[in-house]
Design an enzyme around this catalytic site. Structure first.
Site, mmCIF file in Angstrom:
data_model
loop_
_atom_site.group_PDB
_atom_site.id
_atom_site.type_symbol
_atom_site.label_atom_id
_atom_site.label_comp_id
_atom_site.label_asym_id
_atom_site.label_seq_id
_atom_site.Cartn_x
_atom_site.Cartn_y
_atom_site.Cartn_z
ATOM 1 N N TYR A 165 51.407 54.584 22.458
ATOM 2 C CA TYR A 165 51.508 56.184 22.955
ATOM 3 C C TYR A 165 52.681 56.421 22.726
ATOM 4 C CZ TYR A 165 49.125 59.590 26.007
ATOM 5 O OH TYR A 165 48.611 60.892 26.616
ATOM 6 N N THR A 181 48.983 58.705 18.249
ATOM 7 C CA THR A 181 48.899 59.968 17.549
ATOM 8 C C THR A 181 50.410 60.597 17.553
ATOM 9 O OG1 THR A 181 46.584 60.357 18.436
ATOM 10 C CG2 THR A 181 47.881 62.416 17.778
ATOM 11 N N ARG A 224 46.015 67.118 33.814
ATOM 12 C CA ARG A 224 46.895 67.166 35.105
ATOM 13 C C ARG A 224 47.792 68.420 35.179
ATOM 14 N NH1 ARG A 224 46.961 62.001 33.035
ATOM 15 N NH2 ARG A 224 49.046 62.351 31.993
ATOM 16 N N LYS A 239 37.199 54.061 21.188
ATOM 17 C CA LYS A 239 38.304 53.875 20.167
ATOM 18 C C LYS A 239 37.800 52.555 19.190
ATOM 19 C CE LYS A 239 41.716 56.674 21.756
ATOM 20 N NZ LYS A 239 42.779 57.425 20.814
ATOM 21 N N HIS A 251 52.425 64.599 22.005
ATOM 22 C CA HIS A 251 51.056 64.199 22.264
ATOM 23 C C HIS A 251 50.773 64.001 23.616
ATOM 24 C CE1 HIS A 251 47.262 62.510 21.723
ATOM 25 N NE2 HIS A 251 47.398 61.439 21.964
ATOM 26 N N ASP A 303 43.103 56.513 13.759
ATOM 27 C CA ASP A 303 42.316 55.895 14.941
ATOM 28 C C ASP A 303 41.223 56.802 15.228
ATOM 29 O OD1 ASP A 303 41.698 53.808 16.734
ATOM 30 O OD2 ASP A 303 43.327 54.482 18.144
ATOM 31 N N GLU A 349 44.116 68.274 20.564
ATOM 32 C CA GLU A 349 45.200 69.133 20.839
ATOM 33 C C GLU A 349 45.272 70.336 19.758
ATOM 34 O OE1 GLU A 349 49.155 66.988 20.709
ATOM 35 O OE2 GLU A 349 48.094 65.415 19.997
ATOM 36 N N GLU A 388 42.908 60.749 14.740
ATOM 37 C CA GLU A 388 44.305 60.651 15.135
ATOM 38 C C GLU A 388 45.215 60.320 14.162
ATOM 39 O OE1 GLU A 388 43.792 59.955 20.077
ATOM 40 O OE2 GLU A 388 44.325 58.126 18.682
ATOM 41 N N TYR A 414 37.836 56.097 30.531
ATOM 42 C CA TYR A 414 39.347 55.670 30.422
ATOM 43 C C TYR A 414 39.763 55.189 31.768
ATOM 44 C CZ TYR A 414 41.606 59.866 32.315
ATOM 45 O OH TYR A 414 41.994 60.795 32.981
ATOM 46 N N ASP A 420 47.534 49.465 20.166
ATOM 47 C CA ASP A 420 48.110 50.894 19.823
ATOM 48 C C ASP A 420 49.021 51.445 20.905
ATOM 49 O OD1 ASP A 420 47.721 53.395 18.511
ATOM 50 O OD2 ASP A 420 46.019 53.795 19.211
ATOM 51 N N GLU A 461 48.254 58.582 12.820
ATOM 52 C CA GLU A 461 49.083 57.664 13.426
ATOM 53 C C GLU A 461 49.679 56.968 11.977
ATOM 54 O OE1 GLU A 461 47.850 55.109 16.217
ATOM 55 O OE2 GLU A 461 46.345 56.419 17.136
ATOM 56 N N GLN A 521 35.546 58.800 25.717
ATOM 57 C CA GLN A 521 36.776 58.390 26.348
ATOM 58 C C GLN A 521 37.165 59.038 27.829
ATOM 59 O OE1 GLN A 521 40.137 59.295 23.733
ATOM 60 N NE2 GLN A 521 41.436 58.481 24.998
ATOM 61 N N ARG A 545 36.215 61.773 21.920
ATOM 62 C CA ARG A 545 36.592 62.139 23.283
ATOM 63 C C ARG A 545 35.965 62.231 24.487
ATOM 64 N NH1 ARG A 545 41.746 60.965 21.920
ATOM 65 N NH2 ARG A 545 42.515 62.232 20.106
ATOM 66 N N THR A 568 38.647 52.065 12.882
ATOM 67 C CA THR A 568 40.315 52.458 12.682
ATOM 68 C C THR A 568 40.187 52.176 11.190
ATOM 69 O OG1 THR A 568 40.921 51.843 14.999
ATOM 70 C CG2 THR A 568 42.772 52.001 13.278
#
Length: 435
Positions: free
Chosen positions: A147, A369, A161, A272, A152, A252, A383, A218, A263, A145, A220, A259, A256, A276
């Protein structure tokens, strides 16, 4: 001159003669086998194969120098389509795929009498899509998968951040990815169970264990690998398309809250790998060729192994629709486009193999995503609701921060042609309560 089939196909059908996606289906009586979608029907390729229509397809693949990785057992096989998976056909490579497509378009044309005027053959060769069960299109050995959507990645990074440090330093230099779990990939229509995991609420001193409270989808796409490469070899970016059999839609599913705790430092794991979902029909690159677009310039310019002579993307419209248990019709919550991917599928494949990693027929590589620059083009609840801070309000007055038990999520995609569309069908799943 436009193609025209003797099969009656509605103008808004996903499956005109210009498409002919491949899939694996199981009729009410009989074993699973390979077919192509045409209108509301499926053309059974095992029937055509039995009658000799594809006798020279394997020969064309063997003669092509681009198929040097073709397994000997595949070259010697007497059947390709009386199978519950497309792997053997995927292994043949682009010349065989194109030859098969040409044969099928000719057989389905209004100008060809072979199927059109043979009632006995048509009775054996055609099935109604509504009367079969679709299967996974391939035996998926490995699943990766990526990114690859800038918007996204920027949105998620901003949440974590701040906008100044939204993207990690490597993001515009390489297609970031992680290895997923192939065993939990399911075909459209399968329910998904809300998973358990470790969760650490912000105010808690230690994690707790329980069902995910932040369950997400997600939006995808993903592509299947064709011949692939031997261990230790690379696939150059200008040959990447020779190893991409076709694309499917993907959801997917993501937990959250699980995660967020797990993560760091190695990325997604239990958040995850529980499920899927993919769509059953594989749309080939030949079918998507009319919708091919140049990949926009990338800044900074990628390293040489990621630069293609003519790198490309596709104009594919994508939607996600949510239907709660109390709604009678689904509501569109995401409208986005495949062109919102920063990294191309050719770059993804070239990067995956640059270290000599061997890809094999039936391996699945996903986009991550796909989000766009507007609020309605965000491809997940994370999002859309900005981590639950701005709940969605649905037409019936219900609100959602995350997906609830009983919610159904459906992803659709299509490319719009002149008087026709090349569509993917759908991938749909319903959320079941945690055990």
């Amino acid at each position: 001159m436009p193609l025209k089939s003797f099969i009656n196909i509605l103008p808004d059908s996903d499956f005109p003669i210009e498409n002919l996606p491949f899939g694996v289906f199981k009729p009410r009586d009989g074993n699973a086998r390979v077919g192509v979608a045409i209108g509301e029907l499926i053309l059974d390729l095992s029937v055509l194969e039995e009658r000799g229509f594809f006798s020279d397809v394997v020969a064309a693949a063997v003669l092509s120098g681009r198929n040097r990785n073709l397994p000997p057992e595949t070259a010697a096989a007497t059947t390709l389509f009386a199978s519950d998976a497309l792997n053997a056909f995927m292994a043949l490579g682009r010349p065989a795929w194109k030859k098969t497509r040409d044969i099928l378009q000719n057989l389905l044309s209004t100008e060809t009498a072979t199927l059109r005027d043979n009632a006995e053959l048509r009775a054996h060769a055609f099935h109604k899509q509504s009367e079969v069960t679709m299967q996974l299109p391939a035996r998926i050995g490995d699943y990766t998968d990526f990114y690859s959507s800038y918007h996204h990645a920027h949105n998620v990074g901003t949440m974590l951040r701040g906008p100044e440090n939204a993207l990690m330093p490597n993001w515009k230099w390489l297609p970031v990815a992680y290895h997923g779990r192939a065993s939990s990939i399911v075909v459209s229509g399968a329910d998904v169970r809300r998973p358990h995991g470790q969760i650490k609420p912000p105010e808690a001193a230690a994690p707790i264990f329980g069902p995910s409270r932040s369950f997400d989808y997600e939006l995808e796409t993903a592509f299947f690998i064709g011949p692939g490469n031997a261990l230790g070899e690379q696939i150059p970016i200008d040959r990447a398309a020779d190893h991409i059999f076709g694309l499917v839609l993907m959801n997917d599913w993501s937990a959250r809250d699980v995660q967020a705790w797990e993560y760091q430092p190695l990325g997604p794991f239990l958040a995850k790998n529980f499920c899927t979902s993919i769509s059953p029909w594989v749309v080939t690159l030949d079918a998507l060729e009319p919708f091919r677009k140049p990949l926009p310039p990338q800044d900074p310019e990628p390293l040489p192994y990621l630069r293609a002579t003519n790198n490309f993307t596709y104009d594919i419209q994508l939607q996600a629709r949510l239907q709660t248990a109390s709604m009678t019709t689904p509501h569109v919550i995401t409208r986005t486009n495949f062109q919102n991917l920063y990294w191309s599928i050719a770059q993804q494949l070239a990067h995956h193999t640059v270290n000599g990693c061997n890809l094999q027929p039936g391996d699945l590589l996903a986009s991550g995503t796909i989000s766009g620059p507007t609020e309605e083009s965000r491809g997940c609840m994370l999002e859309l609701t900005w981590r639950g801070a701005n709940p969605l309000t649905l037409p019936n007055g219900e609100t959602r921060k995350w997906l609830d038990d009983g919610d159904s999520l459906t992803i659709t995609g299509w490319a719009e042609g002149d008087g026709y569309r090349v569509g993917f069908g759908e991938v749909t799943g319903r959320v079941l309560p945690a055990l």
